[in-house]
Design a protein around this motif. Structure first.
Motif, mmCIF file in Angstrom:
data_model
loop_
_atom_site.group_PDB
_atom_site.id
_atom_site.type_symbol
_atom_site.label_atom_id
_atom_site.label_comp_id
_atom_site.label_asym_id
_atom_site.label_seq_id
_atom_site.Cartn_x
_atom_site.Cartn_y
_atom_site.Cartn_z
ATOM 1 N N LEU A 1 0.866 -1.179 0.000
ATOM 2 C CA LEU A 1 0.000 0.000 0.000
ATOM 3 C C LEU A 1 0.901 1.226 0.000
ATOM 4 O O LEU A 1 1.659 1.459 0.947
ATOM 5 C CB LEU A 1 -0.919 0.026 1.220
ATOM 6 N N LEU A 2 0.827 1.974 -1.077
ATOM 7 C CA LEU A 2 1.639 3.177 -1.247
ATOM 8 C C LEU A 2 0.844 4.378 -0.758
ATOM 9 O O LEU A 2 -0.269 4.631 -1.227
ATOM 10 C CB LEU A 2 2.003 3.337 -2.725
ATOM 11 N N TYR A 3 1.417 5.113 0.193
ATOM 12 C CA TYR A 3 0.699 6.237 0.800
ATOM 13 C C TYR A 3 1.694 7.341 1.148
ATOM 14 O O TYR A 3 2.681 7.108 1.831
ATOM 15 C CB TYR A 3 -0.024 5.767 2.064
ATOM 16 N N LYS A 4 1.424 8.528 0.623
ATOM 17 C CA LYS A 4 2.287 9.688 0.851
ATOM 18 C C LYS A 4 3.746 9.397 0.518
ATOM 19 O O LYS A 4 4.662 9.781 1.237
ATOM 20 C CB LYS A 4 2.152 10.184 2.288
ATOM 21 N N GLY A 5 3.938 8.686 -0.591
ATOM 22 C CA GLY A 5 5.278 8.410 -1.090
ATOM 23 C C GLY A 5 5.992 7.266 -0.430
ATOM 24 O O GLY A 5 7.098 6.910 -0.837
ATOM 25 N N VAL B 1 -4.831 1.677 6.306
ATOM 26 C CA VAL B 1 -5.109 0.422 5.602
ATOM 27 C C VAL B 1 -6.577 0.041 5.766
ATOM 28 O O VAL B 1 -7.251 -0.331 4.802
ATOM 29 C CB VAL B 1 -4.195 -0.706 6.103
ATOM 30 N N ARG B 2 -7.096 0.153 7.004
ATOM 31 C CA ARG B 2 -8.495 -0.194 7.246
ATOM 32 C C ARG B 2 -9.426 0.700 6.438
ATOM 33 O O ARG B 2 -10.409 0.230 5.860
ATOM 34 C CB ARG B 2 -8.848 -0.047 8.742
ATOM 35 N N GLN B 3 -9.138 1.991 6.385
ATOM 36 C CA GLN B 3 -9.991 2.905 5.621
ATOM 37 C C GLN B 3 -9.961 2.550 4.144
ATOM 38 O O GLN B 3 -10.988 2.586 3.461
ATOM 39 C CB GLN B 3 -9.545 4.354 5.835
ATOM 40 N N PHE B 4 -8.780 2.186 3.640
ATOM 41 C CA PHE B 4 -8.647 1.815 2.228
ATOM 42 C C PHE B 4 -9.431 0.541 1.940
ATOM 43 O O PHE B 4 -10.172 0.458 0.956
ATOM 44 C CB PHE B 4 -7.169 1.625 1.887
ATOM 45 N N ILE B 5 -9.283 -0.463 2.787
ATOM 46 C CA ILE B 5 -9.964 -1.738 2.581
ATOM 47 C C ILE B 5 -11.481 -1.568 2.637
ATOM 48 O O ILE B 5 -12.223 -2.115 1.823
ATOM 49 C CB ILE B 5 -9.503 -2.771 3.630
ATOM 50 N N GLY C 1 -12.003 8.977 8.084
ATOM 51 C CA GLY C 1 -10.797 8.329 8.569
ATOM 52 C C GLY C 1 -9.609 9.249 8.424
ATOM 53 O O GLY C 1 -9.756 10.446 8.120
ATOM 54 N N PRO C 2 -8.394 8.709 8.611
ATOM 55 C CA PRO C 2 -7.197 9.552 8.534
ATOM 56 C C PRO C 2 -6.915 10.103 7.145
ATOM 57 O O PRO C 2 -6.257 11.131 7.002
ATOM 58 C CB PRO C 2 -6.081 8.618 9.001
ATOM 59 N N VAL C 3 -7.407 9.419 6.105
ATOM 60 C CA VAL C 3 -7.189 9.889 4.728
ATOM 61 C C VAL C 3 -8.276 10.872 4.377
ATOM 62 O O VAL C 3 -9.464 10.550 4.353
ATOM 63 C CB VAL C 3 -7.213 8.709 3.730
ATOM 64 N N LYS C 4 -7.893 12.123 4.123
ATOM 65 C CA LYS C 4 -8.852 13.189 3.789
ATOM 66 C C LYS C 4 -8.781 13.451 2.285
ATOM 67 O O LYS C 4 -7.706 13.692 1.739
ATOM 68 C CB LYS C 4 -8.529 14.469 4.558
ATOM 69 N N MET C 5 -9.925 13.424 1.646
ATOM 70 C CA MET C 5 -9.984 13.627 0.202
ATOM 71 C C MET C 5 -10.427 15.067 -0.113
ATOM 72 O O MET C 5 -11.152 15.665 0.650
ATOM 73 C CB MET C 5 -10.943 12.631 -0.440
ATOM 74 N N PRO D 1 -1.450 -11.192 1.251
ATOM 75 C CA PRO D 1 -2.872 -10.828 1.266
ATOM 76 C C PRO D 1 -3.509 -11.000 2.644
ATOM 77 O O PRO D 1 -4.331 -10.167 3.061
ATOM 78 C CB PRO D 1 -3.486 -11.785 0.236
ATOM 79 N N ASP D 2 -3.135 -12.051 3.354
ATOM 80 C CA ASP D 2 -3.690 -12.273 4.688
ATOM 81 C C ASP D 2 -3.259 -11.172 5.650
ATOM 82 O O ASP D 2 -4.076 -10.654 6.429
ATOM 83 C CB ASP D 2 -3.253 -13.647 5.210
ATOM 84 N N GLU D 3 -1.990 -10.804 5.595
ATOM 85 C CA GLU D 3 -1.496 -9.731 6.462
ATOM 86 C C GLU D 3 -2.160 -8.403 6.124
ATOM 87 O O GLU D 3 -2.473 -7.604 7.008
ATOM 88 C CB GLU D 3 0.028 -9.613 6.329
ATOM 89 N N PHE D 4 -2.371 -8.176 4.835
ATOM 90 C CA PHE D 4 -3.016 -6.941 4.400
ATOM 91 C C PHE D 4 -4.455 -6.878 4.914
ATOM 92 O O PHE D 4 -4.884 -5.863 5.482
ATOM 93 C CB PHE D 4 -2.991 -6.860 2.873
ATOM 94 N N SER D 5 -5.197 -7.959 4.722
ATOM 95 C CA SER D 5 -6.612 -7.961 5.104
ATOM 96 C C SER D 5 -6.813 -7.854 6.607
ATOM 97 O O SER D 5 -7.834 -7.331 7.069
ATOM 98 C CB SER D 5 -7.299 -9.224 4.585
ATOM 99 N N LYS D 6 -5.827 -8.320 7.397
ATOM 100 C CA LYS D 6 -5.959 -8.304 8.850
ATOM 101 C C LYS D 6 -5.288 -7.092 9.501
ATOM 102 O O LYS D 6 -5.353 -6.938 10.728
ATOM 103 C CB LYS D 6 -5.369 -9.584 9.439
ATOM 104 N N SER D 7 -4.649 -6.244 8.694
ATOM 105 C CA SER D 7 -3.956 -5.082 9.258
ATOM 106 C C SER D 7 -4.926 -4.177 10.010
ATOM 107 O O SER D 7 -6.048 -3.928 9.559
ATOM 108 C CB SER D 7 -3.272 -4.287 8.142
ATOM 109 N N GLN D 8 -4.459 -3.664 11.134
ATOM 110 C CA GLN D 8 -5.263 -2.730 11.926
ATOM 111 C C GLN D 8 -4.790 -1.287 11.766
ATOM 112 O O GLN D 8 -5.267 -0.395 12.474
ATOM 113 C CB GLN D 8 -5.232 -3.140 13.405
ATOM 114 N N ASP D 9 -3.859 -1.069 10.840
ATOM 115 C CA ASP D 9 -3.429 0.301 10.577
ATOM 116 C C ASP D 9 -4.634 1.107 10.104
ATOM 117 O O ASP D 9 -5.373 0.670 9.217
ATOM 118 C CB ASP D 9 -2.333 0.315 9.503
#
Length: 259
Positions: free
Chosen positions: A222-226, A245-249, A255-259, A234-242
């Motif tokens: 997951l590329l975010y802010k460079g 990452v959660r907002q993206f999924i 959430g923390p990502v403001k559009m 995939p399992d680690e990605f889907s279970k991430s609590q960041d």
């Protein structure tokens, strides 16, 4: 070179080392690093404009990084010029977001185009290789048709046939399931996996399609802010609590990502 050093050199097919890319005051890629063994699939995810396609352009030598290295089979892409860079690119296949087929050419001529332009392979062998590529992607009998006579999913598979007909060591996919229905998306995912297994093909896939990412990836970034905010299975990605990452999924607007 000792056997130990030779082993280390070839341990990873692709190595991105501390890659920095700046344009003026803007940092697009901020000292990112990742390794990819031969025959594995790396999926790049992130918001639009995050730098995914920029990283792909660096991999094929269309952009030079400000600093850092991209090694393919031990060769630093940024150091290659002229014929050496051309030779590297001949080992890389590209599948664009749109099929990018020539409307005025038959499917045979579309897929054969690169071989005719860049090699001295006899015409009989070119036609044989095109028909084999069409068979691999499930498009037997379409060689004399024009792109307009094929469905969107068939055009996408034709573009994959064009990418693999040169027998590349690395194949790059830009949103391979974009605009396709769920069933055809599954067909494309299965094809990407089949190519990996059958030809030990190394792949980098840019996608926003989570279902596709989970189906094909050995490793997801997951590329975010460079930066590479997460690198994992995939399992680690889907279970991430960041939180990002959660907002993206989950596709939440809050959430923390403001559009």
């Amino acid at each position: 070179m000792s056997k130990t050093n030779e082993k280390n050199k070839n341990e990873f097919f692709l190595e991105v080392k501390n890659l920095l890319l700046k344009r003026g005051e803007r940092t697009i890629l901020d000292r990112v690093s990742v390794t990819l063994p031969k025959g594995e699939t790396l999926v790049l995810m992130g918001l639009s404009g995050a730098g995914k396609s920029t990283l792909i352009r660096c991999v094929i030598g269309l952009l030079s990084p400000t600093s850092g290295e991209i090694l393919i089979n031990g060769s630093n892409v940024a150091n290659l010029k002229g014929r050496a860079l051309d030779n590297l690119r001949k080992k890389i296949g590209m599948v664009f977001q749109s099929p990018a087929l020539f409307d005025s050419l038959t499917i045979m001529d579309n897929i054969a185009f690169g071989l005719r332009e860049n090699t001295k392979i006899p015409e009989a062998e070119i036609k044989e290789r095109v028909l084999k590529a069409l068979h691999i992607v499930g498009l037997d009998g379409t060689e004399n048709q024009f792109p307009s006579e094929l469905s969107g999913g068939m055009q996408k598979r034709a573009s994959i046939a064009r990418a693999i007909v040169t027998n590349p060591e690395l194949i790059l996919y830009d949103e391979p399931t974009s605009g396709l229905d769920p069933i055809m998306s599954s067909v494309i995912n299965d094809l990407i996996n089949d190519l990996k297994v059958t030809f030990n093909m190394t792949s980098i896939v840019v996608t926003h399609d989570l279902k596709s990412a989970y189906a094909i990836a050995d490793k997801i970034i997951l590329l975010y802010k460079g930066k590479f905010l997460l690198i994992g299975s995939p399992d680690e990605f889907s279970k991430s609590q960041d939180p990002v990452v959660r907002q993206f999924i989950e596709g939440n607007s809050k959430g923390p990502v403001k559009m």
